[in-house]
Design a protein around this motif. Structure first.
Motif, PDB file in Angstrom:
ATOM      1  N   ASP A 326      79.396  72.105  90.898  1.00 19.00           N
ATOM      2  CA  ASP A 326      79.031  72.632  89.580  1.00 19.00           C
ATOM      3  C   ASP A 326      79.425  71.710  88.432  1.00 19.00           C
ATOM      4  OD1 ASP A 326      77.880  74.827  90.735  1.00 19.00           O
ATOM      5  OD2 ASP A 326      79.772  75.957  90.762  1.00 19.00           O
ATOM      6  N   ARG A 327      80.006  70.579  88.740  1.00 20.21           N
ATOM      7  CA  ARG A 327      80.384  69.676  87.643  1.00 20.21           C
ATOM      8  C   ARG A 327      79.122  69.044  87.048  1.00 20.21           C
ATOM      9  NH1 ARG A 327      86.116  66.860  89.236  1.00 20.21           N
ATOM     10  NH2 ARG A 327      86.964  68.677  90.305  1.00 20.21           N
ATOM     11  N   PRO A 328      79.011  69.078  85.721  1.00 19.44           N
ATOM     12  CA  PRO A 328      77.767  68.588  85.116  1.00 19.44           C
ATOM     13  C   PRO A 328      77.456  67.133  85.498  1.00 19.44           C
ATOM     14  CG  PRO A 328      79.361  69.290  83.427  1.00 19.44           C
ATOM     15  CD  PRO A 328      79.986  69.575  84.765  1.00 19.44           C
ATOM     16  N   GLU A 329      78.477  66.317  85.656  1.00 21.19           N
ATOM     17  CA  GLU A 329      78.202  64.901  85.944  1.00 21.19           C
ATOM     18  C   GLU A 329      77.716  64.688  87.379  1.00 21.19           C
ATOM     19  OE1 GLU A 329      81.270  66.189  85.598  1.00 21.19           O
ATOM     20  OE2 GLU A 329      82.797  65.058  86.691  1.00 21.19           O
ATOM     21  N   LEU A 330      77.703  65.759  88.162  1.00 24.23           N
ATOM     22  CA  LEU A 330      77.272  65.612  89.555  1.00 24.23           C
ATOM     23  C   LEU A 330      75.904  66.249  89.810  1.00 24.23           C
ATOM     24  CD1 LEU A 330      80.063  64.477  90.034  1.00 24.23           C
ATOM     25  CD2 LEU A 330      80.240  65.886  92.060  1.00 24.23           C
ATOM     26  N   SER A 331      75.115  66.412  88.745  1.00 25.72           N
ATOM     27  CA  SER A 331      73.860  67.153  88.908  1.00 25.72           C
ATOM     28  C   SER A 331      72.886  66.456  89.863  1.00 25.72           C
ATOM     29  CB  SER A 331      73.209  67.390  87.546  1.00 25.72           C
ATOM     30  OG  SER A 331      73.064  66.158  86.901  1.00 25.72           O
ATOM     31  N   ASN A 332      73.024  65.135  90.058  1.00 26.80           N
ATOM     32  CA  ASN A 332      72.096  64.414  90.947  1.00 26.80           C
ATOM     33  C   ASN A 332      72.547  64.375  92.397  1.00 26.80           C
ATOM     34  OD1 ASN A 332      70.213  63.547  89.090  1.00 26.80           O
ATOM     35  ND2 ASN A 332      71.563  61.892  88.394  1.00 26.80           N
ATOM     36  N   ILE A 333      73.730  64.907  92.661  1.00 23.37           N
ATOM     37  CA  ILE A 333      74.339  64.678  93.970  1.00 23.37           C
ATOM     38  C   ILE A 333      74.152  65.896  94.868  1.00 23.37           C
ATOM     39  CG2 ILE A 333      76.522  64.106  95.147  1.00 23.37           C
ATOM     40  CD1 ILE A 333      75.519  61.927  93.151  1.00 23.37           C
ATOM     41  N   ASP A 334      73.575  65.707  96.055  1.00 23.15           N
ATOM     42  CA  ASP A 334      73.449  66.840  96.974  1.00 23.15           C
ATOM     43  C   ASP A 334      74.571  66.793  98.020  1.00 23.15           C
ATOM     44  OD1 ASP A 334      72.725  65.062  98.971  1.00 23.15           O
ATOM     45  OD2 ASP A 334      70.578  65.413  98.716  1.00 23.15           O
ATOM     46  N   VAL A 348      86.104  61.541  91.399  1.00 22.91           N
ATOM     47  CA  VAL A 348      84.848  62.241  91.692  1.00 22.91           C
ATOM     48  C   VAL A 348      83.655  61.507  91.094  1.00 22.91           C
ATOM     49  CG1 VAL A 348      83.562  64.363  91.209  1.00 22.91           C
ATOM     50  CG2 VAL A 348      85.923  64.507  92.020  1.00 22.91           C
ATOM     51  N   SER A 349      83.785  61.021  89.868  1.00 25.89           N
ATOM     52  CA  SER A 349      82.622  60.417  89.208  1.00 25.89           C
ATOM     53  C   SER A 349      82.182  59.101  89.851  1.00 25.89           C
ATOM     54  CB  SER A 349      82.910  60.216  87.722  1.00 25.89           C
ATOM     55  OG  SER A 349      83.986  59.320  87.579  1.00 25.89           O
ATOM     56  N   ASP A 350      83.035  58.510  90.708  1.00 30.10           N
ATOM     57  CA  ASP A 350      82.608  57.293  91.430  1.00 30.10           C
ATOM     58  C   ASP A 350      81.350  57.551  92.252  1.00 30.10           C
ATOM     59  OD1 ASP A 350      84.805  55.931  90.539  1.00 30.10           O
ATOM     60  OD2 ASP A 350      85.903  55.973  92.453  1.00 30.10           O
ATOM     61  N   ILE A 351      81.131  58.793  92.612  1.00 33.50           N
ATOM     62  CA  ILE A 351      79.970  59.102  93.454  1.00 33.50           C
ATOM     63  C   ILE A 351      78.686  58.667  92.756  1.00 33.50           C
ATOM     64  CG2 ILE A 351      79.651  61.495  92.641  1.00 33.50           C
ATOM     65  CD1 ILE A 351      79.471  61.188  96.243  1.00 33.50           C
ATOM     66  N   ASN A 352      78.685  58.719  91.428  1.00 33.19           N
ATOM     67  CA  ASN A 352      77.464  58.318  90.703  1.00 33.19           C
ATOM     68  C   ASN A 352      77.187  56.822  90.834  1.00 33.19           C
ATOM     69  OD1 ASN A 352      76.529  60.814  89.722  1.00 33.19           O
ATOM     70  ND2 ASN A 352      78.233  60.838  88.268  1.00 33.19           N
ATOM     71  N   ASP A 353      78.261  56.028  90.964  1.00 24.39           N
ATOM     72  CA  ASP A 353      78.043  54.586  91.162  1.00 24.39           C
ATOM     73  C   ASP A 353      77.337  54.357  92.494  1.00 24.39           C
ATOM     74  OD1 ASP A 353      79.420  54.339  88.838  1.00 24.39           O
ATOM     75  OD2 ASP A 353      81.331  53.781  89.797  1.00 24.39           O
ATOM     76  N   TRP A 354      77.767  55.105  93.513  1.00 25.08           N
ATOM     77  CA  TRP A 354      77.121  54.942  94.826  1.00 25.08           C
ATOM     78  C   TRP A 354      75.717  55.511  94.823  1.00 25.08           C
ATOM     79  CZ3 TRP A 354      79.058  51.223  97.234  1.00 25.08           C
ATOM     80  CH2 TRP A 354      80.434  50.967  97.183  1.00 25.08           C
ATOM     81  N   HIS A 355      75.510  56.552  94.017  1.00 26.07           N
ATOM     82  CA  HIS A 355      74.164  57.097  93.887  1.00 26.07           C
ATOM     83  C   HIS A 355      73.255  56.033  93.283  1.00 26.07           C
ATOM     84  CE1 HIS A 355      71.015  59.931  92.355  1.00 26.07           C
ATOM     85  NE2 HIS A 355      71.222  60.403  93.571  1.00 26.07           N
TER      86      HIS A 355
END
Ligand code: GLU
Length: 447
Positions: A326-334, A348-355
């Motif tokens: 539910d974190r807004p910065e993770l809206s693209n992550i399934d 947690v936000s590192d996931i966006n770099d890998w995305h």
């Protein structure tokens, strides 16, 4: 049975930093470990320096950390009550008016120090006659008020430091009321601890001598002093005083700029300076279950701020998708993406770099001498959908065909497919990339 009640009493004159959040965490955990209540008291008697924005920030930080409170008060709302008890202390002769200026007090202090004596207040004001006072008042002088200490031993059994003894006859009578009539922290704190039924006070050892005076103030007000626990102050890893960076490091910075999870802060600060090991906990219960004041040492605990980052990485890697989805910065992550990548996250936000690495265009960083090898890799990519099993069969064939092994076999593929030299395991990465992207990236890297 008496209801156990602790309080955390910050002054809203700045953001919560590492030192005072440690007190908050230990106080809250201590309260929970005894089925007690936790009160948040805002010490805002200093109206000039206290700001509502800091009160709001304190509440935001404590809420984010999960340190909920059962009772809440502002000192600025309690002036009528303070006035009432000030009158009682005056009537009882425990508060007396003093007219010395700060310059006069400085001179007295220096004279005593020069004579090799402790710089105690000499109670000169007690010698003033009614006429002296009338004269001073006529000159427009306003008094400050001191608490008249009993010249007797003060002894308490500190939950951290054991028996502590002070000699009242060697202490200066503390000033409790300023010239403008406003009461100082000491008086308000004691009255509040009494009125709100505080049974335990946890604070830094810089307050030990204040406590000696407070104990006599509780008694003067007819109250039993709470149990006291004075924690050693923390220092920086090199043993010096808390460095500027660490000392001023705020909870807000850790949350908003460094991507630190609440439990990383709590895991470290609840155990720092105790005989229990510091471990990464994802919930606070084990810390409550193992809490005991006797586990705190007397020495100065050294804190390494990088330890928070290490604990954070361990906590993040343990987090389930439901903890973060539910974190807004993770809206693209399934969920599939999270589960495949989380072992490589520091925050947690590192996931966006890998995305970004898997979804957007990347620059392959393959050396010229590996380009032919990448072309071979492209030609041996198994048909059909890519699954995590594809990697093993693919690199098995490639090994045979190219005669390469180990790093030489794997690294150019990583560089071609991610544009980086490190990252999540490649079997997972190619499955996340999917066939089209994998082919396109290999083609580009081979060109
Ligand atoms: N407002 C005081 C401080 O922040 C509270 C100290 C205490 O816990 O009594 O130092």
């Amino acid at each position: 049975m008496t209801q156990i009640k602790y309080r955390f009493a910050p002054s809203p004159t700045g953001k919560i930093h590492i030192g005072n959040v440690r007190t908050a965490i230990i106080t809250w955990i201590a309260a929970k470990s005894m089925n007690g209540e936790f009160m948040l008291r805002i010490d805002d008697t200093d109206l000039e320096r206290s700001k509502d924005e800091f009160t709001d920030a304190i509440k935001t930080d404590l809420t984010w950390l999960g340190l909920n409170w059962d009772d809440y008060a502002h000192q600025r709302d309690r002036t009528a009550r303070y006035d009432e008890l000030i009158q009682k202390l005056k009537d009882d002769g425990r508060l007396y008016a003093c007219y010395e200026t700060s310059e006069q007090l400085d001179l007295k202090r220096k004279a005593l120090l020069n004579a090799g004596k402790p710089p105690m207040y000499d109670r000169g004001a007690l010698d003033l006659t009614a006429d002296d006072i009338a004269k001073l008042e006529a000159e427009g002088k306003k008094p400050h008020w001191r608490f008249k200490l009993n010249h007797a031993p003060i002894v308490w059994n500190d939950l951290v430091r054991g028996e502590i003894k002070f000699d009242g006859s060697l202490m200066s009578d503390p000033v409790l009321i300023r010239e403008d009539g406003s009461p100082l922290y000491h008086l308000c704190s004691v009255i509040d601890d009494m009125d709100f039924g505080i049974t335990h006070v946890t604070r830094g050892e810089d307050h030990v001598s204040n406590t000696a005076a407070h104990i006599q103030m509780f008694e003067a007000l007819g109250a039993t002093p709470p149990q006291m626990a004075h924690l050693p102050l923390i220092s920086d890893i090199d043993g010096g005083k808390l460095s500027k960076r660490l000392g001023s490091l705020s909870v807000e910075d850790l949350r908003e700029n460094d991507g630190i999870e609440p439990m990383a802060i709590i895991s470290l600060l609840a155990r720092l300076g105790t005989s229990d090991p510091i471990e990464a906990y994802t919930n606070v219960q084990p810390l409550i279950d193992t809490f005991d004041f006797t586990k705190f040492g007397r020495g100065t605990p050294k804190m390494d701020v990088r330890e928070i980052e290490r604990l954070n990485a361990r906590i993040v890697r343990d987090m389930d998708y439901t903890d973060v989805k539910d974190r807004p910065e993770l809206s693209n992550i399934d969920e599939n993406f999270w589960n495949n990548i989380r072992a490589n996250l520091n925050k947690v936000s590192d996931i966006n770099d890998w995305h970004h690495v898997t979804q957007d265009t990347i620059e392959p960083c393959v050396a010229d001498e590996d380009k032919e090898y990448i072309a071979t890799a492209l030609s041996t990519l198994p048909d059909g959908d890519i699954t995590p099993d594809t990697w093993k069969s693919w690199t098995g064939v490639l090994k045979e065909q190219s005669g390469r092994k180990g790093k030489q076999l794997f690294m150019p593929l990583r560089q071609a497919l991610t544009g980086m030299d490190h990252g999540p395991e490649m079997d997972k990465m190619i499955a996340l990339l999917g066939r089209d992207r994998t082919v396109r990236r290999l083609e580009r890297a081979a060109a």
